[in-house]
Structures are given as C-alpha cells and as structure tokens.
Design an enzyme around this catalytic site. Structure first.
Site: not given
Length: 259
Positions: A143, A240
């Site tokens: 990521e 998130e």
C-alpha cells in the site's frame, strides 16, 4: 454496490477490540479488517468472527515497533530476518482466521540508507513474502501511504508501487489502493483506479481533510462507489477512517450507499 469491511483499528473504538466484532456485525458489516491481530490468540479472534458471521478481509504483516513509531520494516536492510519471521507469523494467523490477503507496510526509509538500497531491500522482501504467501494460498498486498501523515514513508505513489511490483515479478502481489492516501499524494482517483483495476485487490477509504467518514470532506464518494460498480470491482472496501463523533453516529453515509 461495493462490499464494505469495518476497520476495527479505527471504528468502534468506543469498546474493547474483541467487542468490536459484535458492534460491526450489528451495524450491518459482513467483513472486518484491522492493522494487526498479534496481541490476541488466533482462536480467540476466530471465535469472534464465527459468532458474528464475519469474514476476515485483511490484516497487515508485523510492522516493527508500532508504539515507538515504526510503520513497517520491509525497506530496512538490517531487518530482513525479522521481516521473514513476520511473514511466517502472518501466515499462521491468516490461515487460522481464513484471511485470504495480507498487507505489507513498506516502512519509513531509514536514516543513512540510500533510496536504491531501500528499494532493493523492499523488492527482495516482497518477492520472498509473495512466494511464501502464495504457497499458503494467501495474496500479498502492498500500500502506498501519504508522506504528510507518515513523513518519509517509502512507498507513496501508485506508479512507484507498480514499478516495484513489476521488478518483484510475482502474480501473487497486488495493490492496496487507499483513496484517502492517494487523494493527498496524487489525486486523479477515478482514472487511476480504472487504469490499474486489474492490479488492485483491495480498496480503503476515508475523506480528506481530516480522515473522517465519507461526506465530511472533498472526495465525491457516491461517484466513486458508482464508478467501482461500473468497472466491475469485486473486492472489498475497507472503512479505515476516524469517526468525526462516534462510529454509529457517523454511519449515515453507509446507509445511503446501501440504498
């Protein structure tokens, strides 16, 4: 409509971690993710998943000393053995939890380590992890993260990540595309997602500025959800974000997305 997973490291923090599984299920979530499972026994977490009919969507590889500010060690040349031990630990947990993908945090580039050495260390570690995880039937993700929230984070742009993936050369390595981080670093969200959809296995969200729930900032999430549907995205979207008030009070966006 996309499938939404509650990130239990950031949502439902009004209750203890193991109680968040029930809270997520009661809010209508079918999947969960979080940073790390390693403070709890695998069987303890699995019991919560089973009791509430939840899918374990994602967790991270061990990422060094999180409390001391470390944010991954995959680009650290002096921590390769620790990284490899972490891969084995992640396989143990992911297998027990039925988790089909885990994320690798590249880490902050260490002082005194040049960019080329950090990059090569990351490539080699990703190659090792991708091969080990593939043998266990688990997909490896990595990521890019913005350098405003985490100054010095090594992997910070989509094209940079994909170039590194090309060098790794594994079909078992895909992109975790965090809309919040990439809005800060590069914008152009919809075209980037469309261009690289075949290499994106997981999406995460938060609005910007503030990293709060969709609808609190500048990102047009209704458009992006419809865009992902049009493109045929089949993966999960991990929620998130930091609730602006409480988790439940901030879930109106999700009710609207579900129609």
């Amino acid at each position: 409509m996309p499938k939404f997973a509650a990130n239990l490291s950031m949502l439902f923090t009004e209750v203890d971690f193991l109680d968040r599984f029930e809270a997520a299920a009661k809010a209508g979530f079918k999947g969960v993710e979080y940073l790390f499972p390693y403070d709890h026994a695998p069987a303890e977490i699995k019991a919560k998943l089973d009791a509430h009919g939840l899918t374990q969507v994602l967790h991270n590889l061990p990422a060094g000393d999180w409390g001391a500010g470390e944010r991954g060690i995959a680009c650290h040349p002096d921590r390769v053995e620790e990284f490899r031990e972490g891969v084995e630990r992640a396989i143990e947990y992911a297998t027990a939890l039925g988790c089909k993908q885990v994320n690798c945090l590249a880490g902050i580039q260490p002082q005194g380590v040049g960019i080329d050495q950090a990059r090569q260390t990351l490539v080699e570690n990703l190659r090792f992890a991708a091969n080990k995880l593939e043998a266990a039937g688990i997909l490896l993700l990595a990521e890019p993260i913005n350098t405003r929230d985490i100054p010095g984070f090594f992997l910070n742009r989509t094209e940079q990540a994909l170039a590194i993936f090309d060098e790794v050369g594994s079909q078992n390595l895909k992109l975790q595309y965090d809309i919040y981080h990439m809005q800060i670093m590069e914008g152009d969200l919809a075209p980037t997602i469309e261009k690289h959809l075949d290499r994106i296995a997981h999406v995460q969200l938060a609005d910007n500025p503030g990293r709060h729930e969709p609808g609190t900032g500048e990102i047009n999430y209704p458009f992006l959800f419809a865009h992902l549907d049009r493109l045929g995205y089949q993966g999960w979207i991990g929620c998130e974000y930091k609730p602006k008030t409480t988790t439940r009070e901030g879930l109106g966006w999700l009710d609207e997305a579900r129609g």
